[in-house]
Motif scaffolding. Structure first.
Motif, PDB file in Angstrom:
ATOM      1  N   GLY A 152      32.873  52.336   5.152  1.00 48.19           N
ATOM      2  CA  GLY A 152      33.646  53.357   6.054  1.00 48.19           C
ATOM      3  C   GLY A 152      33.648  52.723   7.454  1.00 48.19           C
ATOM      4  O   GLY A 152      34.672  52.761   7.982  1.00 48.19           O
ATOM      5  N   ALA A 153      32.331  52.308   7.930  1.00 48.42           N
ATOM      6  CA  ALA A 153      32.418  51.913   9.438  1.00 48.42           C
ATOM      7  C   ALA A 153      33.088  50.659   9.519  1.00 48.42           C
ATOM      8  O   ALA A 153      33.903  50.452  10.468  1.00 48.42           O
ATOM      9  CB  ALA A 153      30.868  51.678   9.682  1.00 48.42           C
ATOM     10  N   ARG A 154      33.100  49.758   8.568  1.00 46.55           N
ATOM     11  CA  ARG A 154      33.761  48.410   8.620  1.00 46.55           C
ATOM     12  C   ARG A 154      35.380  48.372   8.850  1.00 46.55           C
ATOM     13  O   ARG A 154      35.989  47.917   9.559  1.00 46.55           O
ATOM     14  CB  ARG A 154      33.508  47.490   7.439  1.00 46.55           C
ATOM     15  N   SER A 155      35.889  49.488   7.777  1.00 44.01           N
ATOM     16  CA  SER A 155      37.326  49.803   7.945  1.00 44.01           C
ATOM     17  C   SER A 155      37.899  50.254   9.041  1.00 44.01           C
ATOM     18  O   SER A 155      38.934  49.981   9.844  1.00 44.01           O
ATOM     19  CB  SER A 155      37.574  50.819   6.824  1.00 44.01           C
ATOM     20  N   LEU A 156      36.859  51.350   9.713  1.00 45.35           N
ATOM     21  CA  LEU A 156      37.233  52.012  10.937  1.00 45.35           C
ATOM     22  C   LEU A 156      37.321  50.904  11.984  1.00 45.35           C
ATOM     23  O   LEU A 156      38.135  50.886  13.050  1.00 45.35           O
ATOM     24  CB  LEU A 156      36.301  52.953  11.385  1.00 45.35           C
ATOM     25  N   VAL A 157      36.169  50.228  12.373  1.00 47.45           N
ATOM     26  CA  VAL A 157      35.964  49.335  13.616  1.00 47.45           C
ATOM     27  C   VAL A 157      36.891  48.215  13.576  1.00 47.45           C
ATOM     28  O   VAL A 157      37.692  47.539  14.443  1.00 47.45           O
ATOM     29  CB  VAL A 157      34.724  48.997  13.785  1.00 47.45           C
ATOM     30  N   ASP A 158      37.223  47.625  12.392  1.00 41.79           N
ATOM     31  CA  ASP A 158      38.065  46.706  12.089  1.00 41.79           C
ATOM     32  C   ASP A 158      39.486  47.133  12.632  1.00 41.79           C
ATOM     33  O   ASP A 158      40.447  46.365  13.139  1.00 41.79           O
ATOM     34  CB  ASP A 158      38.240  46.062  10.785  1.00 41.79           C
ATOM     35  N   TRP A 159      39.925  48.221  12.156  1.00 38.89           N
ATOM     36  CA  TRP A 159      41.268  49.094  12.383  1.00 38.89           C
ATOM     37  C   TRP A 159      41.469  49.067  14.096  1.00 38.89           C
ATOM     38  O   TRP A 159      42.355  48.499  14.381  1.00 38.89           O
ATOM     39  CB  TRP A 159      41.445  50.121  11.666  1.00 38.89           C
ATOM     40  N   HIS A 160      40.537  49.492  14.707  1.00 37.68           N
ATOM     41  CA  HIS A 160      40.376  49.388  15.866  1.00 37.68           C
ATOM     42  C   HIS A 160      40.683  48.208  16.643  1.00 37.68           C
ATOM     43  O   HIS A 160      41.456  48.078  17.702  1.00 37.68           O
ATOM     44  CB  HIS A 160      39.167  50.340  16.743  1.00 37.68           C
ATOM     45  N   ALA A 161      39.866  47.211  16.226  1.00 40.78           N
ATOM     46  CA  ALA A 161      40.066  45.927  16.950  1.00 40.78           C
ATOM     47  C   ALA A 161      41.337  45.298  16.775  1.00 40.78           C
ATOM     48  O   ALA A 161      41.646  44.456  17.543  1.00 40.78           O
ATOM     49  CB  ALA A 161      38.771  44.970  16.226  1.00 40.78           C
ATOM     50  N   ARG A 162      42.182  45.783  15.499  1.00 43.35           N
ATOM     51  CA  ARG A 162      43.191  45.064  15.271  1.00 43.35           C
ATOM     52  C   ARG A 162      44.546  45.979  15.971  1.00 43.35           C
ATOM     53  O   ARG A 162      45.545  45.751  15.547  1.00 43.35           O
ATOM     54  CB  ARG A 162      43.437  44.570  14.162  1.00 43.35           C
ATOM     55  N   HIS A 163      44.081  46.926  16.271  1.00 41.80           N
ATOM     56  CA  HIS A 163      45.248  47.962  16.929  1.00 41.80           C
ATOM     57  C   HIS A 163      44.932  48.499  18.259  1.00 41.80           C
ATOM     58  O   HIS A 163      44.982  49.614  18.789  1.00 41.80           O
ATOM     59  CB  HIS A 163      45.455  49.290  15.913  1.00 41.80           C
ATOM     60  N   ARG A 164      44.863  47.599  19.200  1.00 39.47           N
ATOM     61  CA  ARG A 164      44.481  47.689  20.516  1.00 39.47           C
ATOM     62  C   ARG A 164      46.134  47.985  21.317  1.00 39.47           C
ATOM     63  O   ARG A 164      46.011  48.348  22.599  1.00 39.47           O
ATOM     64  CB  ARG A 164      43.632  46.762  21.371  1.00 39.47           C
ATOM     65  N   PHE A 165      47.011  47.865  20.872  1.00 40.14           N
ATOM     66  CA  PHE A 165      48.474  47.921  21.258  1.00 40.14           C
ATOM     67  C   PHE A 165      49.007  48.914  20.448  1.00 40.14           C
ATOM     68  O   PHE A 165      48.876  48.996  19.339  1.00 40.14           O
ATOM     69  CB  PHE A 165      48.938  46.686  21.318  1.00 40.14           C
ATOM     70  N   CYS A 166      50.190  49.542  21.094  1.00 47.15           N
ATOM     71  CA  CYS A 166      51.190  50.446  20.427  1.00 47.15           C
ATOM     72  C   CYS A 166      51.944  49.952  19.548  1.00 47.15           C
ATOM     73  O   CYS A 166      52.932  49.160  20.283  1.00 47.15           O
ATOM     74  CB  CYS A 166      51.467  51.549  21.719  1.00 47.15           C
ATOM     75  N   ALA A 167      52.201  50.133  18.380  1.00 49.63           N
ATOM     76  CA  ALA A 167      53.102  49.542  17.674  1.00 49.63           C
ATOM     77  C   ALA A 167      54.530  49.999  18.196  1.00 49.63           C
ATOM     78  O   ALA A 167      55.602  49.552  17.794  1.00 49.63           O
ATOM     79  CB  ALA A 167      52.935  49.998  16.190  1.00 49.63           C
ATOM     80  N   ASN A 168      54.785  51.272  18.678  1.00 51.84           N
ATOM     81  CA  ASN A 168      55.856  52.071  18.836  1.00 51.84           C
ATOM     82  C   ASN A 168      56.604  51.244  20.360  1.00 51.84           C
ATOM     83  O   ASN A 168      57.729  51.214  20.515  1.00 51.84           O
ATOM     84  CB  ASN A 168      55.666  53.315  19.379  1.00 51.84           C
TER      85      ASN A 168
END
Lengths: 290, 290
Positions: free
Chosen positions: A108-124
């Motif tokens: 669970g931790a891996r999924s979350l921190v990896d998501w943060h690291a690859r979502h530092r910008f707004c897709a919108n």
């Protein structure tokens, strides 16, 4: 028959996420602990368990939940993991060493921190985003869009015909390893339709009587595996070589031998998926079902 | 008992997505048709069915699949839909008018084009992204990250105790409307754990014996609804008023009366969810199961 990555036993205490004062208290707690990671890999202790350190001044942390009274956190790494999944197979096998609860916490931790690291910008709008809600959200600093950790549902299925089982060898699988066919559930379909579509696409077999068996998360990077069973209308295979390397029918006896821990690898009809994979669970389920 | 949004009956022809020449042929086909939409709403014809137009020179289109030999497309609108889900409830009810197949085609198309409209930038680096693979992918123009349409798994559950059923009224639900409790599956849990966690969080009830019933997509904006059933260990409710407005136990007779089409609204113990919602299907399933 246990499923991997499921039973972390933490109290997620979701109210704390929306309560900045409580979050600050949790971070300041003398019981607070930070998951030790090298990049996105766990740092294992002498007993092959996870190791934990001081929280310190880490900027971006995710609140994983409470282990008793101890607040557990994980830090967002500099970079996420953009490698294709097959390059991580050795890690999957190594993870089988972790105790079940540690494996679930780590996943669970891996999924979350990896998501943060690859979502530092707004897709919108492309502006930077900021971590929020104890690490369960990111907010755009410009257009006010809110972003949430992603979980991708995947249908994974045992397909049966006349008592035999259809298994496939994915592109980049190790030699002789076979597993259940699988594919992402797409917008505009339910799990049952995804099972039928994927099997038809990958091996040209029409499937009916699809039923759900079990689910588990899979943290490379963040799938929800939805394990199913279906009956094939025929056994002629037309392999889509852009999707899988090989596929074939195995008898119940062959599957049983492949799954028998007492059998040396060279005598197995195929090498089964690792214990952390839901496919292994599905194969056990199918054998025990008789 | 049919599930909504599932049976579009199109051949998704996923190979075409990766084949630019074939995609160009499909776009140029005299049979090609573009889904008529106003923003993200369908333009209904006289028979309450979808309407279709010429493909023309639309820049960003999604290839939905083949209807027989006719390639179907939908255009990415200027802006996506950032309204909260509850503001779209009137639309859900209106959609119940669409024939089942049209509803499924529209739902999948809506999820896809809305995703594109809200993902024109790269979450990894902030640069613009470009539509790719017939609308089933976006590629970053700078860091080479690939992005895929998002589908968020949601657990939705009927919770039973002593023959009664636990239903809730969401924040912003119309007066008297009750439905199944629901919540997003989070990283680090399977469907079964999500069911137990959500019910505990929302109403303070411990749930056991969770089983899967059915799934369907839900295109506001792009959920995969995973319908489940579970048994409550007790019936005392501690409502989390930040998550739901009300929750209560209903007898089987009350649920049957609420779901009976012959009963006027004012005589129903509660107003059930619309036919397009999987919750309606779950309630029918529960009543028929006896």
């Amino acid at each position: 028959m246990s499923l991997a990555f499921c039973e972390h036993g933490l109290n997620r205490d979701d109210h704390a996420r929306a309560n900045p004062e409580r979050l600050a208290d949790l971070r300041a707690s003398p019981l607070a602990r930070l998951l030790a990671m090298e990049g996105l890999s766990p740092v294992l202790g002498a007993d092959n368990g996870l190791t934990w350190g001081e929280l310190g001044e880490v900027a971006e942390v995710v609140f994983l939940g409470l282990d008793g009274d101890a607040p557990l956190f994980a830090a967002v790494p500099e970079a996420g993991d953009t490698r294709p999944a097959y390059q991580q197979r050795p890690a999957w096998d190594a993870l089988s060493l972790l105790p079940a609860r540690d494996l679930a916490i780590y996943g669970g931790a891996r999924s979350l921190v990896d998501w943060h690291a690859r979502h530092r910008f707004c897709a919108n709008c492309g502006a930077p985003t900021q971590i929020a809600k104890g690490g369960w959200q990111r907010n755009c600093t410009s257009c006010s869009a809110q972003h949430f950790p992603r979980t991708d549902p995947v249908a994974i299925m045992l397909v049966e015909h006349d008592g035999d089982l259809l298994l496939g060898r994915g592109l980049n699988f190790p030699e002789r390893r076979y597993s259940a066919l699988a594919g992402f559930v797409e917008p505009g379909e339910g799990v049952e339709q995804a099972v039928a579509r994927e099997v038809l696409e990958e091996v040209g077999v029409s499937v009916t009587q699809v039923s759900y068996v079990a689910s588990q998360p899979w943290p490379f990077p963040s799938q929800l595996m939805l394990g199913c069973h279906g009956m094939a209308r025929g056994r002629e295979l037309t392999i889509d070589e852009t999707e899988i390397a090989e596929a074939r029918w195995f008898t119940r006896a062959e599957v049983a031998t492949a799954m028998d821990r007492g059998v040396p690898d060279e005598d197995r009809p195929f090498l089964p998926p690792p214990p952390t994979a839901i496919a292994r669970h599905l194969l056990n389920w199918w054998l025990e079902r008789g």
